[in-house]
Motif scaffolding. Structure first.
Motif, PDB file in Angstrom:
ATOM      1  N   PRO A 302       0.816  -1.217   0.000  1.00 21.10           N
ATOM      2  CA  PRO A 302       0.000   0.000   0.000  1.00 21.10           C
ATOM      3  C   PRO A 302       0.851   1.269   0.000  1.00 21.10           C
ATOM      4  CG  PRO A 302      -0.807  -1.566   1.629  1.00 21.10           C
ATOM      5  CD  PRO A 302       0.512  -2.094   1.132  1.00 21.10           C
ATOM      6  N   GLY A 303       0.444   2.207  -0.847  1.00 21.09           N
ATOM      7  CA  GLY A 303       1.122   3.504  -0.876  1.00 21.09           C
ATOM      8  C   GLY A 303       2.350   3.539  -1.757  1.00 21.09           C
ATOM      9  N   ASN A 304       2.707   2.422  -2.410  1.00 17.22           N
ATOM     10  CA  ASN A 304       3.906   2.455  -3.254  1.00 17.22           C
ATOM     11  C   ASN A 304       3.697   3.398  -4.430  1.00 17.22           C
ATOM     12  OD1 ASN A 304       3.828   0.946  -6.025  1.00 17.22           O
ATOM     13  ND2 ASN A 304       2.567  -0.315  -4.669  1.00 17.22           N
ATOM     14  N   ARG A 305       4.809   3.869  -5.020  1.00 18.16           N
ATOM     15  CA  ARG A 305       4.747   4.978  -5.959  1.00 18.16           C
ATOM     16  C   ARG A 305       4.315   4.593  -7.380  1.00 18.16           C
ATOM     17  NH1 ARG A 305       4.732   7.333  -1.642  1.00 18.16           N
ATOM     18  NH2 ARG A 305       6.298   8.853  -0.985  1.00 18.16           N
ATOM     19  N   MET A 306       3.812   3.396  -7.555  1.00 18.87           N
ATOM     20  CA  MET A 306       3.264   2.999  -8.853  1.00 18.87           C
ATOM     21  C   MET A 306       1.756   3.213  -8.800  1.00 18.87           C
ATOM     22  SD  MET A 306       3.805  -0.552 -10.850  1.00 18.87           S
ATOM     23  CE  MET A 306       2.491  -1.447 -11.648  1.00 18.87           C
ATOM     24  N   PRO A 307       1.199   3.983  -9.764  1.00 20.81           N
ATOM     25  CA  PRO A 307      -0.230   4.290  -9.678  1.00 20.81           C
ATOM     26  C   PRO A 307      -1.087   3.038  -9.845  1.00 20.81           C
ATOM     27  CG  PRO A 307       0.708   5.151 -11.725  1.00 20.81           C
ATOM     28  CD  PRO A 307       1.845   4.592 -10.931  1.00 20.81           C
ATOM     29  N   ASP A 308      -2.249   3.066  -9.213  1.00 14.97           N
ATOM     30  CA  ASP A 308      -3.175   1.950  -9.308  1.00 14.97           C
ATOM     31  C   ASP A 308      -3.854   1.977 -10.673  1.00 14.97           C
ATOM     32  OD1 ASP A 308      -4.757  -0.149  -8.791  1.00 14.97           O
ATOM     33  OD2 ASP A 308      -5.756   0.703  -7.036  1.00 14.97           O
ATOM     34  N   HIS A 309      -3.676   0.896 -11.440  1.00 10.97           N
ATOM     35  CA  HIS A 309      -4.348   0.834 -12.737  1.00 10.97           C
ATOM     36  C   HIS A 309      -5.628   0.034 -12.569  1.00 10.97           C
ATOM     37  CE1 HIS A 309      -0.185   1.764 -13.863  1.00 10.97           C
ATOM     38  NE2 HIS A 309      -0.737   2.405 -14.861  1.00 10.97           N
ATOM     39  N   GLY A 310      -6.502   0.525 -11.716  1.00 11.38           N
ATOM     40  CA  GLY A 310      -7.694  -0.214 -11.332  1.00 11.38           C
ATOM     41  C   GLY A 310      -8.524  -0.716 -12.507  1.00 11.38           C
ATOM     42  N   ALA A 311      -8.476   0.017 -13.636  1.00 11.52           N
ATOM     43  CA  ALA A 311      -9.374  -0.307 -14.745  1.00 11.52           C
ATOM     44  C   ALA A 311      -8.841  -1.408 -15.666  1.00 11.52           C
ATOM     45  CB  ALA A 311      -9.644   0.952 -15.563  1.00 11.52           C
ATOM     46  N   LEU A 312      -7.649  -1.915 -15.415  1.00  8.91           N
ATOM     47  CA  LEU A 312      -7.083  -2.944 -16.308  1.00  8.91           C
ATOM     48  C   LEU A 312      -7.928  -4.212 -16.249  1.00  8.91           C
ATOM     49  CD1 LEU A 312      -3.246  -2.712 -15.617  1.00  8.91           C
ATOM     50  CD2 LEU A 312      -4.538  -1.708 -17.497  1.00  8.91           C
ATOM     51  N   ASN A 313      -8.387  -4.697 -17.406  1.00  2.61           N
ATOM     52  CA  ASN A 313      -9.145  -5.951 -17.362  1.00  2.61           C
ATOM     53  C   ASN A 313      -8.189  -7.140 -17.389  1.00  2.61           C
ATOM     54  OD1 ASN A 313      -8.469  -6.634 -20.029  1.00  2.61           O
ATOM     55  ND2 ASN A 313     -10.108  -5.317 -20.800  1.00  2.61           N
ATOM     56  N   GLU A 314      -8.770  -8.328 -17.185  1.00  2.00           N
ATOM     57  CA  GLU A 314      -7.960  -9.531 -17.023  1.00  2.00           C
ATOM     58  C   GLU A 314      -7.068  -9.806 -18.239  1.00  2.00           C
ATOM     59  OE1 GLU A 314      -9.523 -13.645 -15.869  1.00  2.00           O
ATOM     60  OE2 GLU A 314     -10.476 -12.247 -14.473  1.00  2.00           O
ATOM     61  N   ASP A 315      -7.635  -9.587 -19.444  1.00  3.78           N
ATOM     62  CA  ASP A 315      -6.875  -9.838 -20.671  1.00  3.78           C
ATOM     63  C   ASP A 315      -5.667  -8.929 -20.765  1.00  3.78           C
ATOM     64  OD1 ASP A 315      -8.652 -11.753 -21.287  1.00  3.78           O
ATOM     65  OD2 ASP A 315      -9.762 -10.581 -22.795  1.00  3.78           O
ATOM     66  N   THR A 316      -5.849  -7.671 -20.395  1.00  3.96           N
ATOM     67  CA  THR A 316      -4.733  -6.725 -20.459  1.00  3.96           C
ATOM     68  C   THR A 316      -3.646  -7.126 -19.463  1.00  3.96           C
ATOM     69  OG1 THR A 316      -6.407  -5.041 -20.899  1.00  3.96           O
ATOM     70  CG2 THR A 316      -4.176  -4.265 -20.472  1.00  3.96           C
ATOM     71  N   VAL A 317      -4.059  -7.507 -18.264  1.00  2.00           N
ATOM     72  CA  VAL A 317      -3.087  -7.941 -17.257  1.00  2.00           C
ATOM     73  C   VAL A 317      -2.292  -9.135 -17.789  1.00  2.00           C
ATOM     74  CG1 VAL A 317      -2.830  -8.961 -14.961  1.00  2.00           C
ATOM     75  CG2 VAL A 317      -4.421  -7.067 -15.304  1.00  2.00           C
ATOM     76  N   GLU A 318      -2.994 -10.094 -18.394  1.00  2.00           N
ATOM     77  CA  GLU A 318      -2.347 -11.279 -18.938  1.00  2.00           C
ATOM     78  C   GLU A 318      -1.360 -10.884 -20.054  1.00  2.00           C
ATOM     79  OE1 GLU A 318      -2.431 -14.299 -17.822  1.00  2.00           O
ATOM     80  OE2 GLU A 318      -1.230 -15.120 -19.460  1.00  2.00           O
ATOM     81  N   ALA A 319      -1.796  -9.983 -20.931  1.00  2.27           N
ATOM     82  CA  ALA A 319      -0.937  -9.554 -22.045  1.00  2.27           C
ATOM     83  C   ALA A 319       0.314  -8.843 -21.524  1.00  2.27           C
ATOM     84  CB  ALA A 319      -1.723  -8.636 -22.979  1.00  2.27           C
ATOM     85  N   LEU A 320       0.110  -7.985 -20.510  1.00  2.00           N
ATOM     86  CA  LEU A 320       1.252  -7.259 -19.923  1.00  2.00           C
ATOM     87  C   LEU A 320       2.240  -8.240 -19.287  1.00  2.00           C
ATOM     88  CD1 LEU A 320      -0.595  -4.238 -18.296  1.00  2.00           C
ATOM     89  CD2 LEU A 320       1.247  -4.089 -19.986  1.00  2.00           C
ATOM     90  N   ALA A 321       1.691  -9.208 -18.552  1.00  4.61           N
ATOM     91  CA  ALA A 321       2.561 -10.177 -17.878  1.00  4.61           C
ATOM     92  C   ALA A 321       3.377 -10.950 -18.908  1.00  4.61           C
ATOM     93  CB  ALA A 321       1.725 -11.114 -17.018  1.00  4.61           C
ATOM     94  N   ARG A 322       2.731 -11.391 -19.984  1.00  2.69           N
ATOM     95  CA  ARG A 322       3.450 -12.143 -21.020  1.00  2.69           C
ATOM     96  C   ARG A 322       4.511 -11.286 -21.683  1.00  2.69           C
ATOM     97  NH1 ARG A 322       0.411 -16.823 -23.775  1.00  2.69           N
ATOM     98  NH2 ARG A 322      -0.806 -17.531 -21.992  1.00  2.69           N
ATOM     99  N   TYR A 323       4.164 -10.025 -21.891  1.00  3.27           N
ATOM    100  CA  TYR A 323       5.135  -9.131 -22.507  1.00  3.27           C
ATOM    101  C   TYR A 323       6.359  -8.976 -21.591  1.00  3.27           C
ATOM    102  CZ  TYR A 323       7.160  -4.790 -24.249  1.00  3.27           C
ATOM    103  OH  TYR A 323       8.029  -3.838 -24.724  1.00  3.27           O
ATOM    104  N   LEU A 324       6.094  -8.811 -20.271  1.00  2.00           N
ATOM    105  CA  LEU A 324       7.214  -8.641 -19.331  1.00  2.00           C
ATOM    106  C   LEU A 324       8.021  -9.924 -19.174  1.00  2.00           C
ATOM    107  CD1 LEU A 324       5.655  -6.359 -16.579  1.00  2.00           C
ATOM    108  CD2 LEU A 324       7.234  -5.754 -18.420  1.00  2.00           C
ATOM    109  N   GLU A 325       7.350 -11.056 -19.341  1.00  2.00           N
ATOM    110  CA  GLU A 325       8.073 -12.328 -19.277  1.00  2.00           C
ATOM    111  C   GLU A 325       8.864 -12.571 -20.555  1.00  2.00           C
ATOM    112  OE1 GLU A 325       4.893 -14.633 -16.332  1.00  2.00           O
ATOM    113  OE2 GLU A 325       4.666 -14.712 -18.510  1.00  2.00           O
TER     114      GLU A 325
END
Ligand code: HEC
Ligand SMILES: [Cu+2]
Length: 327
Positions: A302-325
């Motif tokens: 809590p409170g870390n300096r990365m903004p909350d991307h509350g609106a990210l849907n599941e597909d976007t999260v999955e795509a981001l994770a794969r991209y980072l991997e």
């Protein structure tokens, strides 16, 4: 009565020993399991102080017992003046002189005198660490929350801060040094053993101070220089699926880069898969936890300096994770 006392004392002893053993048992983060020259000096002074303290304690207890149990009538023992002289002048002078001699010798051995073989610039942030190395051509290589060092070489750590006062500390390798805004503090390390150690911020720096750890890997010298070459100019912006890259460019790129020569607001993510933890020690770095971090890092830290991307849907999260991997 005696049985009753034992019933209370036995569990107390067991619990206390368990706490002591678990607290001091992890050699990756213990100042008493030194794996570097400065840390060995510090551990030596610590043991000398512990031994001297124990010795004085035993002597004083023996004198006390002797005074209580000796058989005599009337006032005995040294005069008050002698007690004050011995306890207030002679003993402190001897103890402080001895500490001064050891301390000056050890402090001298830790000073950054002469050119180091390797220099790493460290910038402390609320609440993560940026490390900057020089490649063979004098260019910069950035890593976040993971520090790589060669064994047996002199290394200067130059510590700065991006915001408040932090403190750089790898207990197994050496002492602490403060990260002060507007200053560059220099500390010399020389690791004597290869292995993986844990570093930690050692100065209270805000709500998530405790979650400001970093991974330290001490490599054989050749491996270290090979690793620097491999990291030099590493650019993973074009690897991974296009959907993930687009989402990354849209939501994340203002703070993060996947190229090791880019210095951004947030941690460099070029070699994310190599890190043992996410969020500077908050959670272990597993595929599942990466998705959890992207979707819910404000709950995890809590409170870390990365903004909350509350609106990210599941597909976007999955795509981001794969991209980072990098898949
Ligand atoms: C405004 C800047 C900013 C933006 C935008 C941002 N981040 Fe971050 N990110 C940070 C900061 C600061 C941290 C360090 C947080 C901490 O550990 O205290 C971080 C940490 C991370 C980490 C953990 C790295 C590590 O080594 O612990 C990952 C993974 C990450 N961000 C991914 C993303 C993704 C994916 C996005 C886009 C959806 C994103 N970030 C958007 C600033 C940002
Ligand atoms: Cu800190």
């Amino acid at each position: 009565m005696a049985g009753h006392v034992r019933k209370v004392i036995t569990p107390a002893v067991v619990v206390t020993s368990a706490l002591l053993v678990s607290g001091c048992g992890d050699p990756t983060v213990s100042a008493l399991a030194p794996a570097g020259e400065a840390a060995s000096e510090i551990a030596r002074i610590t043991w000398i102080m512990i031994a001297a303290t124990l010795f004085l304690m035993v002597v004083m207890s023996a004198l006390g017992l002797h005074a209580v149990y000796r058989k005599s009538d009337g006032p005995v023992g040294p005069s008050p003046l002698a007690v004050i002289l011995a306890g207030g002048v002679i003993v402190p002078t001897v103890v402080l002189l001895a500490l001064l001699v050891f301390g000056v010798r050890s402090g001298d051995a830790m000073l950054p005198v002469g050119e180091p073989a390797v220099e790493v610039r460290v910038t402390a942030h609320q609440w993560w660490w940026r490390f900057e190395y020089r490649d063979a051509d004098g260019g910069s290589i950035f890593t976040a929350n993971e520090l790589h060092l060669p064994v047996g070489e002199t290394i200067d750590i130059v510590v700065e801060s991006a915001d408040v006062i932090h403190s750089f500390w790898v207990p197994a390798l050496g002492g602490k040094i403060d990260a002060i805004p507007g200053r560059a503090n220099r500390m010399r390390l020389r690791p004597t053993e290869t292995g993986q150690f844990r570093g930690q911020c050692a100065e209270f720096c805000g709500a998530q101070h405790a979650r400001m750890a970093f991974d330290v890997q001490v490599h054989p010298s050749d491996d270290f220089h090979d690793l620097l070459r491999a990291m030099s100019g590493l650019d993973r912006r074009d690897t991974g699926p296009a959907a993930g890259r687009e989402a990354f460019e849209q939501h994340c790129m203002e703070c993060h880069s996947r190229a090791t020569d880019h210095d951004f607001e947030g941690p460099n993510l070029a070699r994310l898969a190599e890190r043992p933890w996410l969020g500077a020690g908050t959670i272990s770095n597993t595929p599942e936890n990466l998705r959890e971090w992207i979707a819910g890092h404000q709950t995890l830290k809590p409170g870390n300096r990365m903004p909350d991307h509350g609106a990210l849907n599941e597909d976007t999260v999955e795509a981001l994770a794969r991209y980072l991997e990098g898949e």
